[in-house]
Design a protein around this motif. Sequence first.
Motif, PDB file in Angstrom:
ATOM      1  N   VAL A  44       0.827  -1.201   0.000  1.00 53.15           N
ATOM      2  CA  VAL A  44       0.000   0.000   0.000  1.00 53.15           C
ATOM      3  C   VAL A  44       0.863   1.253   0.000  1.00 53.15           C
ATOM      4  CG1 VAL A  44      -1.861   1.232   1.171  1.00 53.15           C
ATOM      5  CG2 VAL A  44      -1.773  -1.276   1.276  1.00 53.15           C
ATOM      6  N   ASP A  45       1.013   1.852  -1.164  1.00 50.17           N
ATOM      7  CA  ASP A  45       1.639   3.169  -1.304  1.00 50.17           C
ATOM      8  C   ASP A  45       3.042   3.221  -0.710  1.00 50.17           C
ATOM      9  OD1 ASP A  45       1.571   5.773  -2.271  1.00 50.17           O
ATOM     10  OD2 ASP A  45       0.787   6.598  -0.404  1.00 50.17           O
ATOM     11  N   THR A  47       4.116   2.326   2.057  1.00 49.13           N
ATOM     12  CA  THR A  47       4.177   2.636   3.489  1.00 49.13           C
ATOM     13  C   THR A  47       3.771   1.468   4.371  1.00 49.13           C
ATOM     14  OG1 THR A  47       1.903   3.488   3.502  1.00 49.13           O
ATOM     15  CG2 THR A  47       3.663   5.059   3.025  1.00 49.13           C
ATOM     16  N   ASP A  69      -4.910   6.120   4.601  1.00 45.48           N
ATOM     17  CA  ASP A  69      -3.690   6.502   5.291  1.00 45.48           C
ATOM     18  C   ASP A  69      -4.054   6.744   6.754  1.00 45.48           C
ATOM     19  OD1 ASP A  69      -1.667   8.272   6.496  1.00 45.48           O
ATOM     20  OD2 ASP A  69      -0.809   8.354   4.485  1.00 45.48           O
ATOM     21  N   ILE A  76      -6.377   6.501   0.051  1.00 46.26           N
ATOM     22  CA  ILE A  76      -5.186   6.348  -0.778  1.00 46.26           C
ATOM     23  C   ILE A  76      -5.603   6.121  -2.232  1.00 46.26           C
ATOM     24  CG2 ILE A  76      -3.193   4.846  -1.224  1.00 46.26           C
ATOM     25  CD1 ILE A  76      -3.205   4.259   1.809  1.00 46.26           C
ATOM     26  N   ASP A  77      -4.884   6.734  -3.153  1.00 45.26           N
ATOM     27  CA  ASP A  77      -5.126   6.494  -4.573  1.00 45.26           C
ATOM     28  C   ASP A  77      -4.958   4.991  -4.833  1.00 45.26           C
ATOM     29  OD1 ASP A  77      -5.057   6.213  -7.325  1.00 45.26           O
ATOM     30  OD2 ASP A  77      -3.630   7.844  -7.651  1.00 45.26           O
ATOM     31  N   ARG A  80      -1.958   3.228  -6.396  1.00 42.35           N
ATOM     32  CA  ARG A  80      -0.707   3.128  -5.653  1.00 42.35           C
ATOM     33  C   ARG A  80      -0.681   1.875  -4.769  1.00 42.35           C
ATOM     34  NH1 ARG A  80       2.356   7.590  -6.072  1.00 42.35           N
ATOM     35  NH2 ARG A  80       3.539   7.064  -4.191  1.00 42.35           N
ATOM     36  N   ILE A  81      -1.595   0.975  -5.039  1.00 40.93           N
ATOM     37  CA  ILE A  81      -1.652  -0.308  -4.337  1.00 40.93           C
ATOM     38  C   ILE A  81      -1.336  -1.413  -5.338  1.00 40.93           C
ATOM     39  CG2 ILE A  81      -3.100  -1.888  -2.992  1.00 40.93           C
ATOM     40  CD1 ILE A  81      -4.801   0.524  -2.191  1.00 40.93           C
TER      41      ILE A  81
END
Length: 269
Positions: A44-45, A47, A69, A76-77, A80-81
């Motif tokens: 996930v992004d 992070t 987040d 979250i977009d 970006r996963i």
Amino acid sequence: MYKWIITLALAALPVVAQAQATRLQSLETTDSGREWLAVGRLDVDGTGFCTGALIAPDLVLTAAHCLYDKHTKQRIDPTRIEFLAGWRRGAASAYRPVRRAVEHPGYRFDGDVSADRVRNDVALLQLQQPIRNTTVIPFETGHQPRTGESVGVVSYAHDRAEAPSLQRICPIMARQQGVLVMSCDVDFGSSGAPVFSFEGNHPRIVSVVSAKAEVEGARVALGSSLEDTLALLRTELEADRNPASRTLPRVNRSTSGNTGISGAKFVKP
């Protein structure tokens, strides 16, 4: 890693005949993990990560709170996963970025931690491209299990991030307002992990892990309900493709056989 810790103070948790919960079994080898390649890590992004499971060539089931987040409380977009099917020891059977994601319309991330929040903590992710690998077979889904029934969980976690683990037996301790209370061993990173029923010829997903909790000092897992939810999420996904077609099906939730959860004390993460 995207996991809530909730302390439950339940005055009357039902006492049920339970099978002894089994220990976690690492699925780091090809042979041990072959049946579970459709369970994957969701990065996930950059992070953190969650766990997800393929239920169609292009659809992954996970927890809704994995889409947020935890610091900014913002969504979250989804692009970006990334879903890493069967991830173990630095390699996956398939890599797919996410195209779009929908969550249960009743889910609220930045709100009071409650039974409603856990029950609705389900999301459906559509991948950029379907996974057509013949060794990665999507799982079927099944009906919500009964209190006392044994289920199993396949999950990643912060201390087993490079290979999933299987707990084949962890009984359902209670069903409370659509939330499953299970004696399953989960930890940070297990969010969204599939909960399997082994009744029948092959495992079926009957819930997803939403949170870990404590009941009278014992660690348990809380699972989200899938009753009516998948049909709702599929409709949401179709509406996300075509907003003009947004018409949600009516949802009727059954609470028969559930004990009250009004005595529960929820602590914000």
